[in-house]
Design a protein around this motif. Structure first.
Motif, PDB file in Angstrom:
ATOM      1  N   LEU A  15       0.848  -1.180   0.000  1.00 61.83           N
ATOM      2  CA  LEU A  15       0.000   0.000   0.000  1.00 61.83           C
ATOM      3  C   LEU A  15       0.889   1.236   0.000  1.00 61.83           C
ATOM      4  O   LEU A  15       1.801   1.345   0.815  1.00 61.83           O
ATOM      5  N   VAL A  16       0.639   2.160  -0.936  1.00 61.83           N
ATOM      6  CA  VAL A  16       1.401   3.405  -1.005  1.00 61.83           C
ATOM      7  C   VAL A  16       0.442   4.553  -0.747  1.00 61.83           C
ATOM      8  O   VAL A  16      -0.655   4.592  -1.308  1.00 61.83           O
ATOM      9  N   SER A  17       0.874   5.481   0.081  1.00 66.24           N
ATOM     10  CA  SER A  17       0.011   6.588   0.468  1.00 66.24           C
ATOM     11  C   SER A  17       0.790   7.897   0.479  1.00 66.24           C
ATOM     12  O   SER A  17       2.005   7.909   0.347  1.00 66.24           O
ATOM     13  N   ALA A  18       0.055   8.964   0.689  1.00 70.31           N
ATOM     14  CA  ALA A  18       0.662  10.292   0.796  1.00 70.31           C
ATOM     15  C   ALA A  18       1.049  10.540   2.257  1.00 70.31           C
ATOM     16  O   ALA A  18       1.326   9.602   2.995  1.00 70.31           O
ATOM     17  N   ALA A  19       1.038  11.777   2.665  1.00 69.42           N
ATOM     18  CA  ALA A  19       1.506  12.166   3.997  1.00 69.42           C
ATOM     19  C   ALA A  19       0.499  11.827   5.095  1.00 69.42           C
ATOM     20  O   ALA A  19      -0.702  11.733   4.852  1.00 69.42           O
ATOM     21  N   ASN A  20       1.032  11.652   6.285  1.00 67.28           N
ATOM     22  CA  ASN A  20       0.258  11.469   7.510  1.00 67.28           C
ATOM     23  C   ASN A  20      -0.578  10.193   7.535  1.00 67.28           C
ATOM     24  O   ASN A  20      -1.651  10.161   8.118  1.00 67.28           O
ATOM     25  N   PHE A  21      -0.088   9.134   6.911  1.00 71.01           N
ATOM     26  CA  PHE A  21      -0.843   7.882   6.922  1.00 71.01           C
ATOM     27  C   PHE A  21      -1.011   7.405   8.357  1.00 71.01           C
ATOM     28  O   PHE A  21      -0.088   7.435   9.153  1.00 71.01           O
ATOM     29  N   GLY A  22      -2.202   6.959   8.673  1.00 71.17           N
ATOM     30  CA  GLY A  22      -2.490   6.455  10.013  1.00 71.17           C
ATOM     31  C   GLY A  22      -2.911   7.513  11.001  1.00 71.17           C
ATOM     32  O   GLY A  22      -3.255   7.187  12.140  1.00 71.17           O
ATOM     33  N   THR A  23      -2.927   8.771  10.589  1.00 73.48           N
ATOM     34  CA  THR A  23      -3.352   9.846  11.485  1.00 73.48           C
ATOM     35  C   THR A  23      -4.836   9.696  11.766  1.00 73.48           C
ATOM     36  O   THR A  23      -5.623   9.405  10.875  1.00 73.48           O
ATOM     37  N   GLY A  24      -5.214   9.867  13.012  1.00 74.69           N
ATOM     38  CA  GLY A  24      -6.623   9.793  13.378  1.00 74.69           C
ATOM     39  C   GLY A  24      -6.984   8.482  14.050  1.00 74.69           C
ATOM     40  O   GLY A  24      -8.089   8.331  14.555  1.00 74.69           O
ATOM     41  N   SER A  25      -6.091   7.525  14.050  1.00 76.37           N
ATOM     42  CA  SER A  25      -6.368   6.267  14.726  1.00 76.37           C
ATOM     43  C   SER A  25      -5.228   5.943  15.675  1.00 76.37           C
ATOM     44  O   SER A  25      -4.088   5.780  15.260  1.00 76.37           O
ATOM     45  N   SER A  26      -5.560   5.829  16.934  1.00 77.69           N
ATOM     46  CA  SER A  26      -4.535   5.488  17.916  1.00 77.69           C
ATOM     47  C   SER A  26      -4.616   4.013  18.298  1.00 77.69           C
ATOM     48  O   SER A  26      -3.906   3.558  19.178  1.00 77.69           O
ATOM     49  N   ARG A  27      -5.455   3.272  17.647  1.00 78.72           N
ATOM     50  CA  ARG A  27      -5.658   1.864  17.996  1.00 78.72           C
ATOM     51  C   ARG A  27      -4.819   0.939  17.128  1.00 78.72           C
ATOM     52  O   ARG A  27      -4.587   1.193  15.960  1.00 78.72           O
ATOM     53  N   GLU A  28      -4.410  -0.165  17.708  1.00 77.58           N
ATOM     54  CA  GLU A  28      -3.614  -1.158  16.982  1.00 77.58           C
ATOM     55  C   GLU A  28      -4.384  -1.773  15.828  1.00 77.58           C
ATOM     56  O   GLU A  28      -3.798  -2.260  14.878  1.00 77.58           O
ATOM     57  N   GLN A  29      -5.711  -1.753  15.900  1.00 78.07           N
ATOM     58  CA  GLN A  29      -6.515  -2.383  14.863  1.00 78.07           C
ATOM     59  C   GLN A  29      -6.270  -1.791  13.479  1.00 78.07           C
ATOM     60  O   GLN A  29      -6.434  -2.490  12.478  1.00 78.07           O
TER      61      GLN A  29
END
Length: 104
Positions: free
Chosen positions: A30-44
């Motif tokens: 998976l390729v993404s732009a900036a700030n991938f994963g922002t908004g989720s603090s869960r391991e899921q």
């Protein structure tokens, strides 16, 4: 949720066909732009990607929490802003981006 259920719903709010694209790809990355994963603090968030079969996430940048969760769960993450930029220039960007054949 079971790993199977987590895999089934991975990224479905962004692309309901995401799981099918991953399933037909031999070694999905998976390729993404900036700030991938922002908004989720869960391991899921990282677990869903791993259970769906994603081998690696490459992004221009990640949230620090996502990096920690991904590494804790054995999901490889690589920061590569140049690749993200090159792909955006070639294919476009945002949720409207659609690559008919999900290989580069």
């Amino acid at each position: 949720l079971t790993p199977e259920r987590m895999a089934a719903v991975t990224m479905e709010n962004y692309d309901p066909h995401f799981r099918g694209l991953v399933a037909q790809t031999t070694c999905p990355i998976l390729v993404s732009a900036a700030n991938f994963g922002t908004g989720s603090s869960r391991e899921q968030a990282a677990q869903c990607l791993k259970f769906a079969g994603i081998r690696c996430v490459i992004a221009a940048s990640f949230s620090a929490t996502f990096i920690r969760n991904a590494l804790n769960n054995g999901l490889m993450v690589l920061e590569c802003p140049a690749l993200s930029t090159a792909l955006r220039e070639r294919y476009g960007g945002g949720t409207e981006t659609n690559i008919a054949t999900p290989t580069v």
